[in-house]
Every structure is written in structure tokens, then in C-alpha cells.
Design an enzyme around this catalytic site. Structure first.
Site, PDB file in Angstrom:
ATOM      1  CD  GLN A 253      67.518  33.045  17.631  1.00 25.49           C
ATOM      2  OE1 GLN A 253      66.470  33.164  18.256  1.00 25.49           O
ATOM      3  NE2 GLN A 253      68.698  33.083  18.209  1.00 25.49           N
TER       4      GLN A 253
ATOM      5  NE  ARG B 267      58.762  31.572  23.804  1.00 24.46           N
ATOM      6  CZ  ARG B 267      59.717  32.495  23.721  1.00 24.46           C
ATOM      7  NH1 ARG B 267      60.913  32.288  24.247  1.00 24.46           N
ATOM      8  NH2 ARG B 267      59.480  33.640  23.112  1.00 24.46           N
TER       9      ARG B 267
ATOM     10  CG  HIS C  16      61.811  34.962  18.675  1.00 26.83           C
ATOM     11  ND1 HIS C  16      61.746  34.191  19.818  1.00 26.83           N
ATOM     12  CD2 HIS C  16      63.047  35.515  18.694  1.00 26.83           C
ATOM     13  CE1 HIS C  16      62.895  34.269  20.488  1.00 26.83           C
ATOM     14  NE2 HIS C  16      63.702  35.067  19.819  1.00 26.83           N
TER      15      HIS C  16
ATOM     16  CG  ASN D  40      61.291  36.562  22.129  1.00 29.52           C
ATOM     17  OD1 ASN D  40      61.222  35.868  23.154  1.00 29.52           O
ATOM     18  ND2 ASN D  40      62.432  37.057  21.690  1.00 29.52           N
ATOM     19  CD  GLU D  41      64.358  38.295  24.811  1.00 33.07           C
ATOM     20  OE1 GLU D  41      65.151  38.914  24.095  1.00 33.07           O
ATOM     21  OE2 GLU D  41      64.710  37.387  25.569  1.00 33.07           O
TER      22      GLU D  41
ATOM     23  CG  ASN E 291      62.318  35.305  27.075  1.00 33.84           C
ATOM     24  OD1 ASN E 291      61.455  34.542  27.508  1.00 33.84           O
ATOM     25  ND2 ASN E 291      62.423  35.615  25.794  1.00 33.84           N
TER      26      ASN E 291
ATOM     27  CE1 TYR F  96      69.457  33.365  27.413  1.00 33.55           C
ATOM     28  CE2 TYR F  96      67.652  34.944  27.400  1.00 33.55           C
ATOM     29  CZ  TYR F  96      68.228  33.782  26.921  1.00 33.55           C
ATOM     30  OH  TYR F  96      67.591  33.026  25.984  1.00 33.55           O
TER      31      TYR F  96
ATOM     32  CD  GLU G 233      64.246  33.305  24.741  1.00 36.76           C
ATOM     33  OE1 GLU G 233      65.342  33.867  24.941  1.00 36.76           O
ATOM     34  OE2 GLU G 233      63.516  33.558  23.777  1.00 36.76           O
TER      35      GLU G 233
ATOM     36  CD1 TRP H  22      68.844  30.634  23.848  1.00 35.67           C
ATOM     37  CD2 TRP H  22      66.733  30.612  23.093  1.00 35.67           C
ATOM     38  NE1 TRP H  22      68.882  30.988  22.519  1.00 35.67           N
ATOM     39  CE2 TRP H  22      67.602  30.985  22.037  1.00 35.67           C
ATOM     40  CE3 TRP H  22      65.346  30.522  22.843  1.00 35.67           C
ATOM     41  CZ2 TRP H  22      67.131  31.289  20.757  1.00 35.67           C
ATOM     42  CZ3 TRP H  22      64.889  30.818  21.564  1.00 35.67           C
ATOM     43  CH2 TRP H  22      65.782  31.210  20.542  1.00 35.67           C
TER      44      TRP H  22
ATOM     45  CD  GLU I  37      72.472  34.540  20.384  1.00 44.42           C
ATOM     46  OE1 GLU I  37      71.607  33.654  20.420  1.00 44.42           O
ATOM     47  OE2 GLU I  37      72.300  35.664  20.899  1.00 44.42           O
ATOM     48  CD1 TRP I  38      69.305  36.618  18.420  1.00 47.67           C
ATOM     49  CD2 TRP I  38      68.366  37.032  16.421  1.00 47.67           C
ATOM     50  NE1 TRP I  38      68.039  36.067  18.406  1.00 47.67           N
ATOM     51  CE2 TRP I  38      67.451  36.301  17.211  1.00 47.67           C
ATOM     52  CE3 TRP I  38      67.995  37.404  15.118  1.00 47.67           C
ATOM     53  CZ2 TRP I  38      66.186  35.929  16.736  1.00 47.67           C
ATOM     54  CZ3 TRP I  38      66.741  37.037  14.650  1.00 47.67           C
ATOM     55  CH2 TRP I  38      65.859  36.313  15.449  1.00 47.67           C
TER      56      TRP I  38
ATOM     57  CG  PHE J   4      72.708  30.594  23.912  1.00 46.47           C
ATOM     58  CD1 PHE J   4      73.331  31.432  22.993  1.00 46.47           C
ATOM     59  CD2 PHE J   4      72.433  31.105  25.183  1.00 46.47           C
ATOM     60  CE1 PHE J   4      73.663  32.748  23.325  1.00 46.47           C
ATOM     61  CE2 PHE J   4      72.757  32.420  25.522  1.00 46.47           C
ATOM     62  CZ  PHE J   4      73.383  33.239  24.589  1.00 46.47           C
TER      63      PHE J   4
HETATM   64  C1  GBH Z   1      67.248  36.245  23.865  1.00 44.66           C
HETATM   65  O1  GBH Z   1      67.574  37.591  24.016  1.00 44.66           O
HETATM   66  C2  GBH Z   1      66.512  36.008  22.582  1.00 44.66           C
HETATM   67  O2  GBH Z   1      65.111  35.881  22.778  1.00 44.66           O
HETATM   68  C3  GBH Z   1      67.005  34.815  21.796  1.00 44.66           C
HETATM   69  O3  GBH Z   1      66.512  34.867  20.501  1.00 44.66           O
HETATM   70  C4  GBH Z   1      68.503  34.799  21.839  1.00 44.66           C
HETATM   71  O4  GBH Z   1      69.050  33.828  20.995  1.00 44.66           O
HETATM   72  C5  GBH Z   1      68.920  34.556  23.250  1.00 44.66           C
HETATM   73  O5  GBH Z   1      68.358  35.482  24.111  1.00 44.66           O
HETATM   74  C6  GBH Z   1      70.424  34.578  23.475  1.00 44.66           C
HETATM   75  O6  GBH Z   1      70.971  35.831  23.164  1.00 44.66           O
HETATM   76  O7  GBH Z   1      74.009  44.094  29.825  1.00 44.66           O
HETATM   77  O8  GBH Z   1      74.868  42.178  31.013  1.00 44.66           O
HETATM   78  O9  GBH Z   1      72.790  43.181  31.722  1.00 44.66           O
HETATM   79  C7  GBH Z   1      68.490  37.927  25.034  1.00 44.66           C
HETATM   80  C8  GBH Z   1      68.215  39.276  25.672  1.00 44.66           C
HETATM   81  C9  GBH Z   1      69.049  41.287  26.536  1.00 44.66           C
HETATM   82  C10 GBH Z   1      69.850  39.253  27.484  1.00 44.66           C
HETATM   83  C11 GBH Z   1      70.215  42.037  27.058  1.00 44.66           C
HETATM   84  C12 GBH Z   1      71.044  40.001  28.075  1.00 44.66           C
HETATM   85  C13 GBH Z   1      71.915  42.279  28.615  1.00 44.66           C
HETATM   86  C14 GBH Z   1      72.887  41.718  29.567  1.00 44.66           C
HETATM   87  N1  GBH Z   1      69.371  39.896  26.269  1.00 44.66           N
HETATM   88  N2  GBH Z   1      70.759  41.418  28.263  1.00 44.66           N
HETATM   89  S1  GBH Z   1      73.686  42.895  30.583  1.00 44.66           S
END
Ligand code: GBH
Length: 472
Positions: free
Chosen positions: A27, A84, A128, A170-171, A297, A299, A371, A418, A425-426, A434
Site C-alpha cells: 500500500q 507496524r 499483508h 494480517n487479517e 484490527n 473498524y 489497526e 491505521w 486502499e486495495w 485513512f
Molecule cells: C484493513 O482491512 C486492512 O488490513 C488494511 O490493509 C486496509 O487498508 C484497511 O483495513 C482499510 O480498509 O460489513 O460494515 O461490517 C479492513 C477489513 C473487513 C473492515 C470488512 C470492515 C466490513 C464492514 N475490513 N469489514 S461491515
């Protein structure tokens, strides 16, 4: 249900709390063709038309490969004590297996030396998502787990004198579900059985790498960064409480239970039967006790229910990986809270509940939030540097993390925001941000945002309280 009692040494005090920022190789590094780096599945995926929102790729990203000194200066200014980042497997072993690329090793040697010279502790992640294309069949093949362990050993040997905190993967949930089930991440496969197979080999990869680490007698600790968004029961009925618990087991439990018990969560086994691979007895031994610490991690939060909620819920939420048939859990976003432009709800208390759930289930192991972060609000912002929403996000989430530690006795050892920089961002390419620091591929200048200052203050306040004995 409590699955394990930890024997880990308790943290010797809040002064050891690590404040950090997180990034990953693909990234931010760019320079994908430099100095003998091999290709990864993400280079291939980006080259497929229509896969990345803006057609972007990792070729330049933040050009961190060349600008890492500047980025470390910024980390120093931010006041973090931990960083990290991830090591790019195709830089170290271009074909996935076989020859080591000395120029790749050199890059991380320079990075590590510079971090240490600045008093910042490195927390490298070995994987990752940038799997070398040379690992044919990817995570569907058990040999990839062996290749990973061999690569991990190269890293332990090269960097183990300076690294004291290793993160294997990672994840894995994202690798398995988004990569092999929903097909929105590399390698872009869509198959209802493949996530379980890929996940199985990811777990074995972790176990084999940890065995290399422990047999090699390297100093320090090794763990994993698993992701989980919190699932709150929609109502207080037993059915909805079960649904939320089930969702958490299919999410965090999938990649964490085996590290404590050598088995998948009982709910997954019951619902999936033979569709879920089995660990042999030696593999159970390999996996059991294979994490010195857990990374989380985190979110966002969704409500979970056992039957479709009023309005139908969000059956397409990537949060259940489209595996609604396997889990029978319906997700619905909390009403009335802010959302980011990723569509993720901002629910700070979800982090505290999540940390308590992990502490309870796994016998209070050491945990790092590896994260936590947000992209810009769904409503948009007019000036990318005036990111007030990010400042309040960090305030609120760090408050909950510290409350979990002080009020709920979670053995929380650190928090990593993060991300340090706006980056690739993939699937969203360069369209989601972010970062604490603004950075765009056309203008690689680093411009700290308001939230950079806010996070710096949070860290500073913690330190002052610490000195005055005000942190519990
Ligand atoms: C991470 O993944 C990654 O490790 C990182 O590389 C990436 O840049 C960063 O987050 C930001 O995207 O359906 O509303 O419940 C994020 C993993 C998995 C987080 C799916 C949100 C679904 C939200 N994501 N999850 S929801």
C-alpha cells in the site's frame, strides 16, 4: 465460553503501552519493479481491468521505498513509540520459494536501523496480502504454508537481532473470504468452499512460522493480526444473542480458536461439518499455544439478528463475507451514527466490547490493537487536511481502548492507528483516505492533517498522565 487460561506474563505496567501507526508494504512502498522484487498476486490483480476503482496499482503508491527516511521523521514527530509495517515477501524471495534477494533484505535493514536510531520499536508483519505470484495455487495449496515458513525464517535470521515483536499474518479472514469467496481481493476467486480451504492453510502457515521462530531461539514475541468488527445483538432475545456470538466465531474465532485449542469454533464445525477441513493431531499440537499475543484490527460495528430485521438487513455486507447461508446471521447498521465513505459506521463502544470478548474467550492474553482507523466521512470534506471527523474518531476509539484496559482489565499493550499515510486502499485505489498524513500519487508530498496533531496530543497527554501517576 472461556477457551483458555493464559500463562503469559502480565504487562508490567501502563508505561509499557505502545502508541503506534500502521502501514503495509504494497500500500505504500511503490517501486514494485525495483531492485529485483518479484511479482505478487496484487500486481496481477491490479492489472485486471475493472478490479480497482480508479484503475490504480501499487507501482508508485507513496514511494515509501525511496522516502522511508522522511516517513520515519514524521513518525518521530508524531511521538509514536511503535511502527507496524509489513515486509514484502516478493522483495525478499522474488519467486516465493528459493533464492533470497539481497537488495530486498537491504531495504528492510535500512528501515529497521533508521527506526531504531529514532527510538521507534518495529512491529513487522510478515504477510499483508502480497503473495508472490510464484506460489502457484496460492493459499489453496498446503505447500504455500511451507513456503511461508521458509520465508519467515529468512526474516528471523536477517532481522531478528532488531525485531522483538513479530506478526505473522494480517487479517486471514480477508485473505480467505474476500480473496477466495467474494473475489473482491486478489486472487479474485469466487467459490463457497475455497475460503475454508485457504483459511486452513493460512493457519498452518502461521503455525509453521511460529515453530521456526521458537525452534530458532530468537528473542522476542510472535503473534497474529486478526480482524473483527463487533457484532451487537439486535434485541436481547436468546436467538439474537446467539446470532451475534455465532457471527463473532465465524469472524475472529475462525482464525483465533485454533491457536488456543487446535480446533475451529464449535459453531463452525457444527454448521459446516465436512466442508471445514480438519487438523491432524500433529497440526493441533503445532497450532495450540502458537500466539504470544493477539492482534486485533477493528473498524466498525453492526447489529446481528437471527432472522431478517425490519427492513431486511444487509445481506450483502462484506462483514459476513456473503456467507449468510453458512452463518444464518443478518446484519444491520446501527441507526443514527456517522458513517465513513467506506460505508462503515462509527461506533466507538464496539471496540471496548470487542476487546472484552477476546479477553474473556481466550483467558486474558496480551492484546494489541494492530489497526483501527477511518476514511473520510460519507458526506465528504472540503479540505483534505481539515479532517475533524478523524480527530474525533481517534479520540473516541482510543478512549474506549484505554477504558477496556483500566476498567475491564483487558491486557491491552498497544494501539496502532491505521494509517500513517493516505495510500493504495486495495479495490478502492487512491479514492479512500485513512491517513494522518495526506499523500497522493501525483504529488508525493507529505502533508500532516489536523488529525496528526490530535493523535500527537493524545499520545503526549498519556505520557504526562503517566509521569504524574494518573493512568491507572
Ligand atoms: C484493513 O482491512 C486492512 O488490513 C488494511 O490493509 C486496509 O487498508 C484497511 O483495513 C482499510 O480498509 O460489513 O460494515 O461490517 C479492513 C477489513 C473487513 C473492515 C470488512 C470492515 C466490513 C464492514 N475490513 N469489514 S461491515
Amino acid at each position: 465460553m472461556r477457551l483458555a487460561e493464559t500463562t503469559a506474563k502480565k504487562n508490567d505496567g501502563p508505561e509499557r503501552f505502545v502508541w503506534g501507526a500502521a502501514t503495509s508494504a504494497f500500500q505504500i512502498e511503490g517501486a514494485t519493479a525495483a531492485d529485483g522484487r518479484g511479482r505478487s498476486i496484487w500486481d496481477d490483480f491490479c492489472a485486471r481491468p475493472g478490479r480497482i476503482l480508479d484503475g490504480g496499482d501499487g507501482a508508485i503508491a507513496c514511494d515509501h521505498y525511496r522516502r522511508y527516511r522522511k516517513d520515519i521523521r514524521l513518525l518521530k514527530e508524531l511521538g509514536v513509540t511503535g511502527y507496524r509495517f509489513s515486509i514484502s515477501w516478493p522483495r525478499i524471495i522474488p519467486d516465493g520459494v528459493g533464492n533470497v534477494n539481497p537488495a530486498g533484505v537491504d531495504f528492510y535493514n535500512r528501515l529497521l536501523d533508521e527506526l531504531i536510531a529514532n527510538g521507534i520499536e518495529p512491529f513487522p508483519t510478515l504477510y499483508h496480502w502480497d503473495l508472490p505470484t510464484g506460489c502457484r495455487g496460492g493459499w489453496l495449496e498446503p505447500v504455500t504454508a511451507e513456503a511461508f515458513a521458509a520465508y519467515a525464517k529468512v526474516c528471523f535470521d536477517a532481522f531478528g537481532d532488531r525485531v522483538k515483536h513479530w506478526i505473522t499474518l494480517n487479517e486471514s479472514w480477508c485473505s480467505a473470504v474476500l480473496g477466495y469467496g467474494l473475489g473482491v481481493f486478489a486472487p479474485g476467486m469466487t467459490d463457497p468452499e475455497m475460503p475454508y480451504r485457504a483459511g486452513h492453510h493460512l493457519l498452518l502457515a502461521h503455525g509453521l512460522a511460529v515453530r521456526e521462530f521458537r525452534n530458532g531461539g530468537y528473542a522476542g514475541e510472535i503473534g497474529i493480526a486478526n480482524n473483527c468488527d463487533w457484532r451487537e445483538p439486535l434485541t436481547d432475545t436468546a436467538a439474537d444473542r446467539d446470532a451475534a456470538e455465532r457471527a463473532l466465531q465465524f469472524f475472529y474465532g475462525w482464525f483465533t480458536d485454533p491457536l488456543f485449542t487446535g480446533e475451529y469454533p464449535e459453531t463452525m464445525r457444527r454448521r459446516l461439518g465436512g466442508r471445514l477441513p480438519e487438523f491432524s493431531s500433529s497440526e493441533k499440537v503445532l497450532l495450540t499455544g502458537s500466539a504470544d499475543f493477539l492482534g486485533l484490527n477493528h473498524y466498525t460495528t453492526m447489529y446481528a439478528s437471527d432472522s431478517p430485521p425490519p427492513g431486511g438487513g444487509d445481506t450483502t455486507a462484506s462483514g459476513n463475507g456473503g456467507m449468510i447461508d453458512d452463518q444464518q446471521v443478518w446484519l444491520s447498521p446501527p441507526d443514527g451514527c456517522a458513517k465513513t465513505d467506506m460505508g462503515w459506521a462509527v461506533v466507538p463502544w464496539g471496540l471496548r466490547n470487542m476487546l472484552r470478548w477476546i479477553a474473556e474467550r481466550y483467558g486474558n492474553p496480551p492484546i494489541y490493537v494492530t489497526e483501527n482507523g477511518c476514511s473520510d466521512p460519507i458526506t465528504g470534506i472540503s479540505d483534505p487536511l481539515e479532517d475533524a471527523a478523524r480527530s474525533s474518531f481517534i479520540r473516541a476509539y482510543t478512549r474506549e481502548a484505554l477504558a477496556a484496559k483500566t476498567d475491564s482489565h483487558v491486557d491491552l499493550r498497544g494501539y496502532f492507528y491505521w494509517s500513517l499515510l493516505d495510500n493504495f486502499e486495495w479495490t478502492s485505489g487512491y479514492q479512500r483516505h485513512f491517513g494522518l498524513i495526506r499523500c497522493t500519487p501525483d504529488d508525493l508530498r507529505r502533508r500532516p492533517k489536523k488529525s496528526f496533531d490530535e493523535y500527537r496530543k493524545i499520545i503526549e497527554e498519556y505520557r504526562v498522565n503517566q509521569k504524574e501517576g494518573k493512568n491507572k
